[in-house]
Design an enzyme around this catalytic site. Structure first.
Site, mmCIF file in Angstrom:
data_model
loop_
_atom_site.group_PDB
_atom_site.id
_atom_site.type_symbol
_atom_site.label_atom_id
_atom_site.label_comp_id
_atom_site.label_asym_id
_atom_site.label_seq_id
_atom_site.Cartn_x
_atom_site.Cartn_y
_atom_site.Cartn_z
ATOM 1 N N GLU A 287 -4.665 -7.857 6.112
ATOM 2 C CA GLU A 287 -5.395 -8.163 4.883
ATOM 3 C C GLU A 287 -5.970 -9.576 4.966
ATOM 4 O O GLU A 287 -5.255 -10.550 4.705
ATOM 5 C CB GLU A 287 -4.464 -8.080 3.674
ATOM 6 N N HIS B 132 3.217 -10.065 1.568
ATOM 7 C CA HIS B 132 1.874 -10.053 0.973
ATOM 8 C C HIS B 132 1.425 -11.483 0.732
ATOM 9 O O HIS B 132 2.225 -12.358 0.382
ATOM 10 C CB HIS B 132 1.892 -9.256 -0.334
#
Length: 240
Positions: free
Chosen positions: A159, A87
Site C-alpha cells: 500500500e 497498516h
C-alpha cells in the site's frame, strides 16, 4: 487459487449501519477468500460461514492487563482467522515500529492466524526513489526470526502511503514491478514466495484496470468497503 479481497472498514459505522450492511451482503459474498475487517467492537456481528473474518490489528500479548487490546485467542474464539498488521495508519498515528510489528506478526502466526502484513512508502520516499529500500526494510524487519513453516500464512499487502485515500494510484506497470520486487526480496531473504495484495485507493471504478495485473493476488480495500454495493461490484469483477 482465488484472489483474496480484504475489506478494511477502519473506524467507521455505528450499530444501525452495521445491521443494514450485514443485511445487504447476506447470501451474496459466499467466498472464504473475502475477508471483512470491521472495527473490533462490531466483530461478533460479522460472524458468518459465507466469508472470512479479520481484525484490523492484534495484540502481541496472549492476555492480561492490556486495556483496550484484543488477543489472538479472543479473535479466534469468535471465528476470526485473519488480522491486518502494520497498516500505515497504525505505523504513523499509533507509532507502531518494526519491532512491535514483528512481535505482532510472530504472535499471530504462532496462534494460527493468517497475517496481512502492510508495507509501503510515503510520498517523500517515493519522490526520493527510496521505495525499494523502504519495502526491503519493512519486509526484513516484519518477518524477522519467524519459523519458516509459519510464513505460508503471511500475505503481504503493498500500500503506497501516498495513494491511500487520495484517489491517486501507480500505473499497472509500476505496481507489477514493485510486486515483483517484493516477491523476489522475500524469497531471497526468507526462501518464501508470498501472496501479494495491492491496496491504495482501490474502488469499484478502477478495479477492472487493477485486476489485470497478473502478479497481484488480490486487494486490500479501505474506503470502498463502507458501501455494500461497491463491495459486491468489486467481488463480481475480481471473480470473473
Amino acid at each position: 487459487m482465488k484472489k483474496i479481497i480484504a475489506f478494511n472498514f477502519k473506524m467507521n459505522f455505528n450499530y444501525n449501519e452495521v445491521r443494514d450492511y450485514i443485511s445487504n451482503i447476506k447470501g451474496k459474498l459466499n467466498n472464504k477468500n473475502i475477508v471483512l475487517c470491521p472495527p473490533t467492537i462490531f466483530l461478533p456481528y460479522f460472524i458468518s460461514d459465507e466469508y472470512s473474518l479479520g481484525a484490523q490489528t492484534i495484540s502481541e500479548y496472549d492476555n492480561g492487563a492490556h486495556t483496550g487490546e484484543t488477543s489472538c485467542s479472543q479473535l479466534k474464539s469468535i471465528g476470526g482467522s485473519y488480522t491486518i498488521i502494520g497498516h500505515s495508519e497504525r505505523r504513523q498515528t499509533q507509532e507502531e515500529d518494526d519491532l512491535l510489528i514483528n512481535a505482532k506478526v510472530k504472535k499471530a502466526l504462532e496462534s494460527g492466524l493468517k497475517v496481512i502484513l502492510c508495507i509501503g512508502e510515503t510520498k517523500e520516499e517515493y519522490d526520493m526513489l527510496r521505495t525499494s529500500k523502504v519495502l526491503k526494510r519493512e519486509i526484513s524487519n516484519g518477518l524477522k526470526n519467524i519459523s519458516t513453516n509459519l510464513l505460508e500464512n503471511v500475505i503481504i499487502a503493498y500500500e503506497p502511503i501516498w495513494s491511500i485515500g487520495t484517489g491517486i494510484i501507480p500505473s499497472n506497470d509500476e505496481i507489477s514491478k514493485t510486486i515483483d520486487f517484493i516477491i523476489d526480496t522475500t524469497f531471497s531473504t526468507y526462501k518464501f514466495r508470498p501472496i501479494v495484495l495491492y491496496g491504495g485507493s482501490v474502488n469499484e471504478k478502477n478495479i477492472e484496470q487493477l485486476n489485470q495485473i497478473e502478479n497481484v493476488s488480490g486487494f486490500l480495500i479501505g474506503g470502498a468497503s463502507l458501501d455494500s454495493s461497491k463491495v459486491l461490484k468489486i467481488k463480481e469483477v475480481v471473480e470473473k
